[in-house]
Design a protein around this motif. Structure first.
Motif, PDB file in Angstrom:
ATOM      1  N   THR A   1       1.041   6.286   4.909  1.00 20.97           N
ATOM      2  CA  THR A   1       2.221   7.119   4.632  1.00 20.97           C
ATOM      3  C   THR A   1       2.149   8.457   5.366  1.00 20.97           C
ATOM      4  O   THR A   1       3.180   8.962   5.817  1.00 20.97           O
ATOM      5  CB  THR A   1       2.419   7.335   3.120  1.00 20.97           C
ATOM      6  N   GLN A   2       0.958   9.014   5.517  1.00 23.43           N
ATOM      7  CA  GLN A   2       0.818  10.262   6.282  1.00 23.43           C
ATOM      8  C   GLN A   2       1.252  10.070   7.735  1.00 23.43           C
ATOM      9  O   GLN A   2       1.789  10.973   8.355  1.00 23.43           O
ATOM     10  CB  GLN A   2      -0.632  10.771   6.257  1.00 23.43           C
TER      11      GLN A   2
ATOM     12  N   GLU B   1      -3.426  -2.091  -0.724  1.00 21.81           N
ATOM     13  CA  GLU B   1      -3.126  -0.704  -1.078  1.00 21.81           C
ATOM     14  C   GLU B   1      -3.064  -0.493  -2.587  1.00 21.81           C
ATOM     15  O   GLU B   1      -3.422   0.568  -3.086  1.00 21.81           O
ATOM     16  CB  GLU B   1      -1.821  -0.254  -0.423  1.00 21.81           C
TER      17      GLU B   1
ATOM     18  N   PRO C   1      -6.023   3.195  -2.327  1.00 22.97           N
ATOM     19  CA  PRO C   1      -5.275   4.453  -2.237  1.00 22.97           C
ATOM     20  C   PRO C   1      -5.483   5.170  -0.897  1.00 22.97           C
ATOM     21  O   PRO C   1      -4.553   5.780  -0.370  1.00 22.97           O
ATOM     22  CB  PRO C   1      -5.832   5.288  -3.393  1.00 22.97           C
ATOM     23  N   ARG C   2      -6.685   5.068  -0.338  1.00 23.97           N
ATOM     24  CA  ARG C   2      -6.965   5.713   0.957  1.00 23.97           C
ATOM     25  C   ARG C   2      -6.126   5.059   2.053  1.00 23.97           C
ATOM     26  O   ARG C   2      -5.564   5.741   2.915  1.00 23.97           O
ATOM     27  CB  ARG C   2      -8.462   5.605   1.263  1.00 23.97           C
TER      28      ARG C   2
ATOM     29  N   LYS D   1      -3.219   3.489   1.679  1.00 23.08           N
ATOM     30  CA  LYS D   1      -1.815   3.847   1.488  1.00 23.08           C
ATOM     31  C   LYS D   1      -1.568   5.291   1.953  1.00 23.08           C
ATOM     32  O   LYS D   1      -0.580   5.570   2.639  1.00 23.08           O
ATOM     33  CB  LYS D   1      -1.417   3.694   0.026  1.00 23.08           C
ATOM     34  N   ARG D   2      -2.469   6.192   1.595  1.00 23.20           N
ATOM     35  CA  ARG D   2      -2.319   7.603   1.985  1.00 23.20           C
ATOM     36  C   ARG D   2      -2.309   7.735   3.512  1.00 23.20           C
ATOM     37  O   ARG D   2      -1.482   8.435   4.091  1.00 23.20           O
ATOM     38  CB  ARG D   2      -3.452   8.418   1.358  1.00 23.20           C
TER      39      ARG D   2
END
Length: 194
Positions: A23-24, A47, A16-17, A19-20
């Motif tokens: 996307t950021q 991810e 998740p980190r 992917k975040r």
């Protein structure tokens, strides 16, 4: 071999980190794949948590995003780096040991009170180097009786009768390097020729 709970949780949070972060920064899987040389499907599985993170995968991703590896894996923050020294009272003086490990030379910061001004010369094995940080230090060494000011230093064999303390005007702060077996401090005044 099963990972301890803390490691398992840290590994689970990597996907998740990643992917975040991606996307950021508005980076597509295709663009990240091109920058890292890692296939889109591998990045996607990382991810989503379907692929276990490894250094071989995380290092190129960290480089592509220009972030430290610690940020990707959620490494804990480093603790407070300050060393908390504990002053001790010895013979009416405040002594702060600066050397934390045993060894031939020991370093101390000492605060000698203003009322420590009556010489009582002693002898013992060793060699001492003193440097005055604040105040005025009276040093009685054999038949010499000298006063040292801020920035002055003295060194001597402690088998010679000696005493040091305040001049009686105010406390004095000093640095002391002491070698129990007569070890001396080494000072290099200029670089060696190569």
């Amino acid at each position: 071999m099963e990972n301890p709970p803390g490691i398992t949780e840290a590994l689970t949070a990597v996907g998740p980190r990643l992917k975040r972060l991606r996307t950021q920064r508005r980076v597509t899987l295709a663009a990240l794949s091109e920058a890292t040389g890692i296939s889109k499907s591998t990045l996607s599985r990382l991810e989503s948590g379907q692929r276990r993170p490894s250094l071989e995968l995380l290092l190129p991703i960290a480089q592509a995003h220009q972030v430290p590896l610690d940020e990707l894996v959620g490494a804990p923050e480093v603790g407070d780096p300050r060393v908390r020294l504990k002053p001790r009272q010895m013979h009416g003086n405040t002594v702060l040991p600066l050397t934390r490990q045993p060894g031939p030379l020991q370093a101390f910061k000492m605060v000698l009170p203003a009322d420590r001004d009556t010489p009582d010369p002693r002898t013992h094995e060793g060699y001492e180097w003193l440097y005055v940080l604040a105040g005025r230090l009276r040093l009685v060494l054999g038949e010499h009786d000298v006063v040292l000011g801020v920035g002055e230093a003295a060194e001597f064999d402690t088998r010679v009768p000696h005493w040091f303390g305040s001049t009686g005007e105010a406390p004095v702060e000093i640095l002391s390097l002491f070698g129990k077996q007569g070890e001396r401090m080494h000072v290099r005044a200029k670089p060696r020729d190569r």
